[in-house]
Design a protein around this motif. Structure first.
Motif, PDB file in Angstrom:
ATOM      1  N   LYS A 220      10.783 107.174   1.182  1.00 61.69           N
ATOM      2  CA  LYS A 220      11.592 106.199   1.837  1.00 61.69           C
ATOM      3  C   LYS A 220      10.319 104.643   1.868  1.00 61.69           C
ATOM      4  CE  LYS A 220      15.267 107.947   4.464  1.00 61.69           C
ATOM      5  NZ  LYS A 220      16.052 107.200   5.545  1.00 61.69           N
ATOM      6  N   LEU A 221       9.371 104.674   2.351  1.00 65.84           N
ATOM      7  CA  LEU A 221       8.686 103.859   3.010  1.00 65.84           C
ATOM      8  C   LEU A 221       8.340 102.553   1.189  1.00 65.84           C
ATOM      9  CD1 LEU A 221       5.943 104.902   4.899  1.00 65.84           C
ATOM     10  CD2 LEU A 221       7.837 103.334   5.460  1.00 65.84           C
ATOM     11  N   VAL A 222       8.205 102.971   0.053  1.00 66.24           N
ATOM     12  CA  VAL A 222       7.479 103.155  -1.177  1.00 66.24           C
ATOM     13  C   VAL A 222       9.587 102.305  -1.195  1.00 66.24           C
ATOM     14  CG1 VAL A 222       7.895 103.733  -3.650  1.00 66.24           C
ATOM     15  CG2 VAL A 222       6.245 104.935  -1.866  1.00 66.24           C
ATOM     16  N   GLU A 223      10.405 103.410  -1.164  1.00 66.57           N
ATOM     17  CA  GLU A 223      11.312 102.619  -1.984  1.00 66.57           C
ATOM     18  C   GLU A 223      11.789 101.380  -1.031  1.00 66.57           C
ATOM     19  OE1 GLU A 223      13.541 103.691  -4.912  1.00 66.57           O
ATOM     20  OE2 GLU A 223      11.580 105.344  -4.733  1.00 66.57           O
ATOM     21  N   ASP A 232       4.824  95.082  -6.292  1.00 65.72           N
ATOM     22  CA  ASP A 232       3.458  94.874  -6.111  1.00 65.72           C
ATOM     23  C   ASP A 232       3.080  96.481  -6.466  1.00 65.72           C
ATOM     24  OD1 ASP A 232       0.514  94.741  -6.121  1.00 65.72           O
ATOM     25  OD2 ASP A 232       0.230  94.157  -3.943  1.00 65.72           O
ATOM     26  N   ASN A 233       2.189  96.897  -6.766  1.00 65.33           N
ATOM     27  CA  ASN A 233       1.625  98.473  -6.967  1.00 65.33           C
ATOM     28  C   ASN A 233       2.120  98.716  -5.357  1.00 65.33           C
ATOM     29  OD1 ASN A 233      -1.179  97.183  -8.677  1.00 65.33           O
ATOM     30  ND2 ASN A 233       1.435  98.086  -9.717  1.00 65.33           N
ATOM     31  N   VAL A 234       2.211  99.534  -4.520  1.00 65.90           N
ATOM     32  CA  VAL A 234       2.448 100.281  -3.775  1.00 65.90           C
ATOM     33  C   VAL A 234       1.829 101.631  -3.272  1.00 65.90           C
ATOM     34  CG1 VAL A 234       4.788 101.553  -3.789  1.00 65.90           C
ATOM     35  CG2 VAL A 234       4.173 100.303  -1.520  1.00 65.90           C
ATOM     36  N   SER A 235       0.899 101.586  -1.917  1.00 64.31           N
ATOM     37  CA  SER A 235      -0.153 102.919  -1.627  1.00 64.31           C
ATOM     38  C   SER A 235       0.739 103.698  -0.137  1.00 64.31           C
ATOM     39  CB  SER A 235      -1.149 103.164  -2.410  1.00 64.31           C
ATOM     40  OG  SER A 235      -1.204 103.008  -3.600  1.00 64.31           O
ATOM     41  N   VAL A 236       0.801 104.739  -0.056  1.00 61.24           N
ATOM     42  CA  VAL A 236       0.946 104.815   1.396  1.00 61.24           C
ATOM     43  C   VAL A 236       0.451 106.008   1.565  1.00 61.24           C
ATOM     44  CG1 VAL A 236       3.142 103.196   1.400  1.00 61.24           C
ATOM     45  CG2 VAL A 236       3.014 106.001   1.541  1.00 61.24           C
ATOM     46  N   ILE A 237      -0.258 106.295   2.896  1.00 58.31           N
ATOM     47  CA  ILE A 237      -0.751 107.742   3.128  1.00 58.31           C
ATOM     48  C   ILE A 237      -0.177 107.717   4.509  1.00 58.31           C
ATOM     49  CG2 ILE A 237      -2.383 109.125   3.959  1.00 58.31           C
ATOM     50  CD1 ILE A 237      -4.449 107.602   1.716  1.00 58.31           C
ATOM     51  N   LEU A 238       0.122 109.355   4.574  1.00 50.49           N
ATOM     52  CA  LEU A 238       1.068 109.522   6.728  1.00 50.49           C
ATOM     53  C   LEU A 238      -0.164 110.462   6.466  1.00 50.49           C
ATOM     54  CD1 LEU A 238       5.084 108.601   5.763  1.00 50.49           C
ATOM     55  CD2 LEU A 238       3.530 107.587   7.038  1.00 50.49           C
ATOM     56  N   ILE A 239       0.084 110.480   7.937  1.00 53.10           N
ATOM     57  CA  ILE A 239      -0.905 111.524   8.832  1.00 53.10           C
ATOM     58  C   ILE A 239      -0.191 112.258   9.870  1.00 53.10           C
ATOM     59  CG2 ILE A 239      -3.768 112.508   9.685  1.00 53.10           C
ATOM     60  CD1 ILE A 239      -4.398 110.553   7.721  1.00 53.10           C
TER      61      ILE A 239
END
Length: 247
Positions: A220-223, A232-239
Motif C-alpha cells: 500500500k505504501l508503494v502504491e 522516484d524509486n521507492v523502498s520500504v522496510i517494515l518491522i
C-alpha cells in the motif's frame, strides 16, 4: 517479530538505484537498511549496492552485542568501511566518479534497538498511536526546517529538497548519526524519499494503523508513492514488534 521489505522502480525512472537489506545474523539480531543511490546516471545503483553488500557481509560475522558501546562502535566501524569502499572505487573508475548513496537503517537485538542515518532516507517509529520520525535529514531543507526558516509542509515542495549535505561514499570521511531507540515499538518503517518525499506522514500513519498483513502495508505504501506520480524509486522496510497490527 515480523518484517518485510519492498523496492520499486516507480513510474518515471529508467532504473532503480535503491538497494535494501533485511537480514538476521547467527546471534538472532536483525539488520534492516535502505540505500538510495545518488549521482543520477553516475552509478548510484553501484554505490547503494556496494553499501548493502558490505554491511550484509560484516553483519553475518558480527560479534554478540553486549552493550550500547559495542553496538554503536560496530556500526560506526562497518559503515565507515563501506564509505571507504565506495569512495575508493569511485576515485579509481572514471564513469563512477562522484557516486554515492544515502544510508538509513536499524539494528535490533534481543534487548536493544539502534538506528543509523546518512542522508535523507528516513526511519519512523510507531509507538501506540504516536508516529515519530527517528532520523534527521542531512539535506538543505532539513537544515532550514531545523532552524525554523521553513515548515515540514514547505520542505516537501522546496525546489532544493534533494540537495544533500551528507552522503555515503562522496568523501573519504563521513558523518554518521547513530542513536539508541526505544525497543518497545509497535512498528518501524525504514524508507527512501520516494515515499516520504511524496506521501504525507498522515497517509503513511493511516496505513501503518490498518489491521492488515505487513506485506499488504508495504504494498500500500508503494502504491501511494505511485499514486502521487511515481517520480522516484521507492523502498520500504517494515518491522513489527509482537502483534502490533492487531489493534
Amino acid at each position: 517479530m515480523r518484517s518485510y521489505c519492498l523496492t520499486d522502480q516507480g513510474l518515471v525512472r529508467k532504473t532503480n538505484q535503491d538497494s535494501i537489506l533485511l537480514t538476521h545474523n547467527q546471534n538472532g539480531d536483525l539488520l534492516g537498511a535502505v540505500c538510495d543511490g545518488i549521482g543520477g546516471g553516475v552509478a548510484g545503483d553501484v554505490a547503494s549496492g556496494l553499501a548493502v553488500a558490505a554491511l550484509k557481509e560484516a553483519f553475518q560475522n558480527a560479534p554478540r552485542f553486549e552493550n550500547d558501546q559495542g553496538a554503536k562502535q560496530w556500526l560506526h566501524k562497518e559503515i565507515s568501511k563501506a564509505n571507504e569502499a565506495i569512495f575508493v572505487q569511485a576515485s579509481q573508475t572514471i564513469h563512477q566518479k562522484g557516486m554515492g548513496t544515502t544510508l538509513v537503517g536499524v539494528l535490533i537485538t534481543d534487548q536493544d534497538a539502534y538506528n543509523f542515518n546518512i542522508g535523507d532516507s528516513r526511519t519512523y517509529g510507531l509507538y501506540g498511536k504516536e508516529f515519530v520520525l527517528l532520523t534527521e535529514d542531512h539535506n538543505l531543507v532539513g537544515d532550514l526546517v531545523k532552524s525554523g526558516e521553513i515548515s515540514e509542509e514547505e520542505a516537501m515542495h522546496h525546489p532544493q529538497r534533494n540537495l544533500l549535505t551528507n552522503a555515503l561514499g562522496i568523501w573519504d570521511h563521513v558523518k554518521i548519526d547513530i542513536n539508541k531507540i526505544k525497543r518497545d515499538f509497535d512498528c518501524l518503517l525504514i524508507c527512501s524519499d520516494g515515499l516520504h518525499g511524496y506521501v504525507s506522514n498522515e497517509k503513511i500513519y493511516r496505513v501503518l494503523m490498518e489491521s492488515i498483513d505487513i506485506k499488504e502495508k508495504a504494498q500500500k505504501l508503494v502504491e501511494l508513492s505511485k499514486a502521487a506520480g511515481g517520480y522516484d524509486n521507492v523502498s520500504v522496510i517494515l518491522i513489527e514488534n509482537g502483534d502490533a497490527h492487531e489493534k
